[in-house]
Design a protein around this motif. Structure first.
Motif, mmCIF file in Angstrom:
data_model
loop_
_atom_site.group_PDB
_atom_site.id
_atom_site.type_symbol
_atom_site.label_atom_id
_atom_site.label_comp_id
_atom_site.label_asym_id
_atom_site.label_seq_id
_atom_site.Cartn_x
_atom_site.Cartn_y
_atom_site.Cartn_z
ATOM 1 N N VAL A 80 25.544 -5.305 -7.468
ATOM 2 C CA VAL A 80 24.492 -4.328 -7.725
ATOM 3 C C VAL A 80 23.441 -4.433 -6.625
ATOM 4 C CG1 VAL A 80 22.716 -3.547 -9.328
ATOM 5 C CG2 VAL A 80 24.926 -4.349 -10.193
ATOM 6 N N ASN A 81 23.381 -3.404 -5.787
ATOM 7 C CA ASN A 81 22.472 -3.399 -4.643
ATOM 8 C C ASN A 81 21.169 -2.680 -4.977
ATOM 9 O OD1 ASN A 81 24.445 -4.671 -3.070
ATOM 10 N ND2 ASN A 81 25.352 -2.726 -2.461
ATOM 11 N N TYR A 82 20.090 -3.235 -4.471
ATOM 12 C CA TYR A 82 18.746 -2.698 -4.699
ATOM 13 C C TYR A 82 18.116 -2.478 -3.335
ATOM 14 C CZ TYR A 82 13.983 -2.649 -6.848
ATOM 15 O OH TYR A 82 12.719 -2.336 -7.289
ATOM 16 N N VAL A 83 17.986 -1.218 -2.919
ATOM 17 C CA VAL A 83 17.380 -0.932 -1.622
ATOM 18 C C VAL A 83 15.894 -1.276 -1.701
ATOM 19 C CG1 VAL A 83 16.866 0.823 0.100
ATOM 20 C CG2 VAL A 83 19.053 0.878 -1.121
ATOM 21 N N LEU A 84 15.492 -2.271 -0.939
ATOM 22 C CA LEU A 84 14.114 -2.768 -1.017
ATOM 23 C C LEU A 84 13.221 -1.927 -0.107
ATOM 24 C CD1 LEU A 84 12.610 -5.024 -2.560
ATOM 25 C CD2 LEU A 84 12.710 -6.368 -0.462
ATOM 26 N N HIS A 85 12.958 -0.696 -0.550
ATOM 27 C CA HIS A 85 12.013 0.146 0.178
ATOM 28 C C HIS A 85 10.641 -0.524 0.139
ATOM 29 C CE1 HIS A 85 9.472 3.704 1.011
ATOM 30 N NE2 HIS A 85 10.517 4.099 1.730
ATOM 31 N N PRO A 86 9.837 -0.380 1.190
ATOM 32 C CA PRO A 86 8.522 -1.048 1.198
ATOM 33 C C PRO A 86 7.680 -0.749 -0.041
ATOM 34 C CG PRO A 86 9.010 -0.145 3.358
ATOM 35 C CD PRO A 86 10.116 0.310 2.468
ATOM 36 N N THR A 87 7.841 0.416 -0.637
ATOM 37 C CA THR A 87 7.051 0.762 -1.830
ATOM 38 C C THR A 87 7.552 0.051 -3.087
ATOM 39 O OG1 THR A 87 8.459 2.694 -2.241
ATOM 40 C CG2 THR A 87 6.475 3.037 -0.904
ATOM 41 N N LEU A 88 8.708 -0.607 -3.005
ATOM 42 C CA LEU A 88 9.289 -1.266 -4.174
ATOM 43 C C LEU A 88 9.129 -2.781 -4.148
ATOM 44 C CD1 LEU A 88 12.636 0.759 -4.462
ATOM 45 C CD2 LEU A 88 10.519 1.106 -5.749
ATOM 46 N N VAL A 89 8.541 -3.317 -3.082
ATOM 47 C CA VAL A 89 8.449 -4.769 -2.938
ATOM 48 C C VAL A 89 7.681 -5.395 -4.106
ATOM 49 C CG1 VAL A 89 7.496 -6.643 -1.527
ATOM 50 C CG2 VAL A 89 8.710 -4.743 -0.431
ATOM 51 N N ARG A 90 6.592 -4.767 -4.516
ATOM 52 C CA ARG A 90 5.757 -5.356 -5.577
ATOM 53 C C ARG A 90 6.456 -5.349 -6.933
ATOM 54 N NH1 ARG A 90 -0.418 -3.427 -5.473
ATOM 55 N NH2 ARG A 90 -0.442 -5.086 -7.047
ATOM 56 N N ARG A 91 7.270 -4.352 -7.210
ATOM 57 C CA ARG A 91 7.906 -4.267 -8.519
ATOM 58 C C ARG A 91 9.255 -4.979 -8.576
ATOM 59 N NH1 ARG A 91 9.935 1.375 -10.732
ATOM 60 N NH2 ARG A 91 11.150 -0.062 -12.006
ATOM 61 N N TYR A 92 9.817 -5.351 -7.428
ATOM 62 C CA TYR A 92 11.156 -5.940 -7.420
ATOM 63 C C TYR A 92 11.287 -7.168 -8.330
ATOM 64 C CZ TYR A 92 15.360 -8.378 -6.011
ATOM 65 O OH TYR A 92 16.560 -9.041 -6.047
ATOM 66 N N PRO A 93 10.369 -8.134 -8.297
ATOM 67 C CA PRO A 93 10.569 -9.322 -9.138
ATOM 68 C C PRO A 93 10.745 -8.990 -10.621
ATOM 69 C CG PRO A 93 8.866 -9.737 -7.517
ATOM 70 C CD PRO A 93 9.170 -8.278 -7.439
ATOM 71 N N GLU A 94 9.968 -8.049 -11.136
ATOM 72 C CA GLU A 94 10.111 -7.681 -12.548
ATOM 73 C C GLU A 94 11.434 -6.961 -12.786
ATOM 74 O OE1 GLU A 94 9.925 -7.437 -16.393
ATOM 75 O OE2 GLU A 94 8.526 -8.620 -15.173
ATOM 76 N N ASP A 95 11.844 -6.100 -11.850
ATOM 77 C CA ASP A 95 13.147 -5.444 -11.987
ATOM 78 C C ASP A 95 14.269 -6.479 -11.992
ATOM 79 O OD1 ASP A 95 12.105 -2.883 -12.094
ATOM 80 O OD2 ASP A 95 12.246 -2.564 -9.925
ATOM 81 N N ALA A 96 14.159 -7.475 -11.121
ATOM 82 C CA ALA A 96 15.194 -8.521 -11.058
ATOM 83 C C ALA A 96 15.267 -9.281 -12.377
ATOM 84 C CB ALA A 96 14.902 -9.472 -9.899
ATOM 85 N N ARG A 97 14.114 -9.577 -12.970
ATOM 86 C CA ARG A 97 14.112 -10.293 -14.254
ATOM 87 C C ARG A 97 14.706 -9.425 -15.364
ATOM 88 N NH1 ARG A 97 9.158 -12.387 -12.071
ATOM 89 N NH2 ARG A 97 7.971 -10.639 -12.921
ATOM 90 N N PHE A 98 14.367 -8.135 -15.371
ATOM 91 C CA PHE A 98 14.885 -7.232 -16.398
ATOM 92 C C PHE A 98 16.412 -7.180 -16.362
ATOM 93 C CE2 PHE A 98 16.544 -2.995 -17.387
ATOM 94 C CZ PHE A 98 16.146 -2.857 -18.707
ATOM 95 N N PHE A 99 16.976 -6.968 -15.169
ATOM 96 C CA PHE A 99 18.429 -6.852 -15.086
ATOM 97 C C PHE A 99 19.117 -8.196 -15.303
ATOM 98 C CE2 PHE A 99 17.282 -2.789 -13.316
ATOM 99 C CZ PHE A 99 18.290 -1.959 -13.804
ATOM 100 N N LYS A 100 18.458 -9.284 -14.958
ATOM 101 C CA LYS A 100 19.019 -10.604 -15.210
ATOM 102 C C LYS A 100 19.200 -10.828 -16.704
ATOM 103 C CE LYS A 100 20.330 -14.570 -13.408
ATOM 104 N NZ LYS A 100 21.448 -14.654 -12.436
ATOM 105 N N ARG A 101 18.259 -10.319 -17.498
ATOM 106 C CA ARG A 101 18.377 -10.442 -18.958
ATOM 107 C C ARG A 101 19.593 -9.682 -19.483
ATOM 108 N NH1 ARG A 101 12.599 -9.964 -18.662
ATOM 109 N NH2 ARG A 101 12.678 -7.730 -19.188
#
Length: 401
Positions: free
Chosen positions: A141-162
């Motif tokens: 599962v790839n997540y394009v880390l656009h500069p506007t998404l850097v701040r929200r990425y950690p929470e997205d990673a935790r959500f999908f990890k669950r």
């Protein structure tokens, strides 16, 4: 599963059912094209006597008519990899029912979180990943880390990890807010990549002038059957419908940005391999390993100006300004007039309080007033304003940026 040595990227369609803000493809639906007979693709690849890895992409390849049947046919003698947004559930289920998972190297599922949320498709995406994995497919599962998404990425990673899904951050390749990525990534973004070192393989390398097997062991095919040397070099090798002639030996890369699988097909010397290692570890913020790699590259080839420049960037970021000045001056001595090296040296001289010297080296170049970044640096120095930070060079040889 061992990667294939011969690879075809098949851009099956330019159509896509999503509208991601950062996508380089036009969002308008392209005109319909006649379908390429699957047996034409299969017979061409079979005639080479090699097993090919076929990377099926787009657009959204699952929009291609009878996609699963095309996959089943080609998988008889070759292996597949599929790049999909997994938003077409009916086609995903058909794929799972039709194609043997052992003939698929990977399914690269692109998340595109903001667009997924816009269409209300997050749970659908999770369910489709689970379905494919249950059937035995390897799904990344790839997540394009656009500069506007850097701040929200950690929470997205935790959500999908669950939900049992590990996100793989992929570098955004393009321009945003006046900066070029992935070179302009912040420290916060680099810390994200540090957890997945393979992300360093996905940066935009500059292989221009380096021998490459693109056109020989790697090719790209358009929806109309036109075969190009690769995704960056638009040299036409022929058309799958009436004949394709592959290169007999490696040829120099002709482009300064490699958007494809060049790292698997270029022919590198020891110094260039060290440069690649340094660039990869720079992206994932492993400064000490990157510094050691660039130092080794420079020892192997003292005239390799990009290695000297990149050491200067590392020293600048560590506030070792005198060392940064020394490396940037070395890079500029090896490659006089390079606007990137000039801007980097000027920014460092300004930080050291050597303002007049910094302005002088900028004004001495013909690019002054034309080279956007060089001019921006010079004007910042003249106005006593903050300079753009020094930038790494992605080139693997001198006379490149």
């Amino acid at each position: 599963m061992k990667p294939d040595t011969h690879n075809l990227t098949w851009d099956m369609t330019h159509a896509c059912n999503l509208h991601c803000a950062y996508c380089s493809f036009p969002h308008a639906t392209p005109p319909e094209r006649p379908l390429i007979p699957t047996e034409k693709v299969q017979s061409f690849l079979d005639a080479t006597g090699k097993q090919w890895g076929i990377f099926m992409t787009g657009g959204e390849p699952l929009l291609y008519p009878n996609f699963s049947e095309v996959c089943r046919t080609l998988a008889k003698t070759h292996r597949l990899a599929i790049d999909t947004n997994l938003s077409l559930t009916e086609q995903v289920r058909e794929l799972a029912d039709t194609v043997p998972p052992e003939r698929v190297q990977d399914i690269h599922a692109s998340l595109h979180i903001e667009e997924r949320e816009r269409i209300g498709g997050t749970q659908q995406f999770i369910d489709n990943v689970r379905l494919l994995r249950k059937r035995g497919f390897r799904v990344k599962v790839n997540y394009v880390l656009h500069p506007t998404l850097v701040r929200r990425y950690p929470e997205d990673a935790r959500f999908f990890k669950r939900h049992g899904i590990t996100l793989v951050p992929r570098p955004f390749k393009g321009a945003h807010d006046g900066h070029k990525y992935p070179a302009a990534y912040s420290s916060a973004a680099k810390r994200i990549f540090a957890g997945t070192p393979d992300a360093g393989r996905k940066m935009l390398f500059n292989f221009k002038g380096v021998p490459c097997n693109a056109g020989r062991t790697f090719i790209r095919m358009e929806p109309d059957g036109t075969v190009y040397r690769c995704s960056g070099d638009m040299t036409i090798m022929g058309n799958i419908l009436d004949g394709v002639r592959l290169n007999d030996a490696p040829e120099p890369c002709r482009v300064s940005r490699c958007p494809c699988r060049g790292l698997d097909h270029v022919v590198l010397n020891d110094a260039q391999r060290a440069m690649v290692e340094g660039l990869r570890y720079s992206l994932v913020n492993d400064t000490s390993t990157a510094k050691a790699a660039f130092t080794r590259a420079l020892l192997l080839n003292p005239s390799l100006s990009p290695a000297a420049n990149n050491l200067g960037v590392i020293e600048f970021d560590c506030q070792n300004l005198s060392e940064a000045e020394r490396h940037f001056a070395m890079a500029l001595k090896n490659e006089p007039g390079n606007p990137t090296f000039t801007a980097n040296l000027a920014a460092t001289l300004a930080a050291l309080g050597k303002r007049e010297q910094a302005i002088s080296i900028c004004r001495a170049l013909p690019e002054y007033g034309a080279g956007a970044r060089l001019t921006k640096t010079a004007r910042a120095i003249e106005c006593d304003a903050p300079c753009p930070p020094p930038r790494i060079s992605l080139a693997l040889h001198s006379c490149g940026v």
